[in-house]
Design an enzyme around this catalytic site. Structure first.
Site, mmCIF file in Angstrom:
data_model
loop_
_atom_site.group_PDB
_atom_site.id
_atom_site.type_symbol
_atom_site.label_atom_id
_atom_site.label_comp_id
_atom_site.label_asym_id
_atom_site.label_seq_id
_atom_site.Cartn_x
_atom_site.Cartn_y
_atom_site.Cartn_z
ATOM 1 N N LYS A 258 0.836 -1.210 0.000
ATOM 2 C CA LYS A 258 0.000 0.000 0.000
ATOM 3 C C LYS A 258 0.867 1.255 0.000
ATOM 4 O O LYS A 258 0.521 2.263 -0.638
ATOM 5 C CB LYS A 258 -0.911 -0.005 1.241
ATOM 6 C CG LYS A 258 -1.820 1.221 1.367
ATOM 7 C CD LYS A 258 -2.714 1.406 0.140
ATOM 8 C CE LYS A 258 -3.897 2.315 0.385
ATOM 9 N NZ LYS A 258 -3.622 3.601 0.981
ATOM 10 N N GLU B 269 1.000 6.857 -6.741
ATOM 11 C CA GLU B 269 -0.120 7.799 -6.834
ATOM 12 C C GLU B 269 0.372 9.248 -6.920
ATOM 13 O O GLU B 269 -0.199 10.069 -7.653
ATOM 14 C CB GLU B 269 -1.001 7.593 -5.606
ATOM 15 C CG GLU B 269 -2.273 8.364 -5.537
ATOM 16 C CD GLU B 269 -2.993 8.050 -4.243
ATOM 17 O OE1 GLU B 269 -2.878 8.852 -3.289
ATOM 18 O OE2 GLU B 269 -3.650 6.998 -4.165
#
Length: 308
Positions: free
Chosen positions: A176, A183
């Site tokens: 993650k 991102e």
């Protein structure tokens, strides 16, 4: 996010016992459940119980207990885990679904393992819309715990999300962390492109551009969809601040890990630096790029955006 996940589980027939440090989110969830379709199918009574304390919560849970925490990466996470551990027994399961640093997750996994308590660190993605579309869940920790909670993860993943197990300790949170680092780069390049369009020698309708790009182009996808949402509500981004927040710090952690591994991450590192400079540089704060990134963070994650 925790409240939205709770609502999704209840809507899929799961029974929840919830506790929160402050009462307002609990009351909001309670009212939402009582006044919505979530009551249907349960004889008019939704499967939600409210616990007064962590101790009360653990007493109400059937064994093996499953305690799922949704907290930001901060000192409060360890404080709550320490409190939870006082009431748990061998075979119980603890899940940290926040954006914890994977090394902290690794340490917590080992500490709980010594007590016979099964610990999972689950990276939760998908943002606000995942409550409808389904959560992508990146799981690390105790394998037997993962197998046991699969039905819960299936409910959270419906209809288009997913979940998988990646190994012991902090593996899920590691994945993650890298996801969020990537991102940064995606948001940066998308925002920079739209600023070039915004300053073009043509009078371009940026929303029309975004909507066309959504139709199968190479830059189509989740983040472009959020850009279209942003531009539909505020075409000039006049309501967005160019001081970009960094709630979890996972971009920073990604860069630090890359340096440990001697991996060059020029795009992610420059994106991180841009966010840092946006906190103090008026020129960056006024840029369309910075305002777009702030607006995107709000659109997909509900992160606050100061009015300019």
């Amino acid at each position: 996010m925790g409240s939205r996940m709770a609502s999704k589980l209840i809507s899929d027939g799961r029974e929840l016992i919830v506790w929160n440090r402050s009462k307002a989110p609990i009351e909001e969830l309670k009212n939402k459940v009582q006044n919505s379709h979530l009551r249907q199918g349960f004889g008019g009574q939704a499967k939600l119980q409210i616990a007064k304390t962590i101790g009360d919560l653990t007493k109400k849970l059937e064994k093996p207990r499953i305690v799922w925490l949704m907290l930001p990466a901060c000192s409060a996470t360890q404080n709550i885990l320490d409190e939870v551990s006082k009431f748990l027994e061998k075979g119980d399961i603890v899940i940290d679904g926040g954006n914890a640093h994977f090394k902290e997750t690794e340490r917590r996994y080992q500490n709980f393992k010594k007590k016979g308590i099964r610990f999972l660190g689950i990276g939760v993605s998908g943002g606000i819309i995942a409550a409808k579309t389904g959560y992508p869940l990146m799981v690390g920790g105790d394998k037997s715990a993962y197998e046991y909670v699969k039905p819960i993860l299936d409910s959270l993943a419906k209809p288009s999300g997913g979940h998988d197990y990646f190994g012991a300790g902090g593996a899920g949170h590691f994945i993650k962390m890298i996801h969020n680092g990537i991102e940064y780069g995606i948001m940066q390049s998308l925002a920079e492109g739209f600023e070039i369009l915004e300053k073009a020698p043509y009078r371009l309708d940026l929303l029309k551009v975004a909507k066309l790009w959504q139709k199968g182009t190479l830059v189509s996808g989740f983040m472009l969809d959020r850009a279209a949402d942003v531009l539909a509500k505020d075409p000039s981004l006049s309501k967005s601040s160019g001081a970009i927040g960094m709630a979890s710090g996972e971009g920073k952690w990604t860069v630090e890990q890359a340096k440990e591994e001697n991996v060059p991450v020029e795009i992610i590192e420059r994106s991180l630096d841009f966010r840092k400079r946006s906190q103090v540089d008026p020129k960056i704060q006024k840029s369309f790029t910075a305002k777009m990134i702030s607006a995107l963070r709000n659109a997909f994650g509900g992160h606050s955006v100061s009015q300019s």
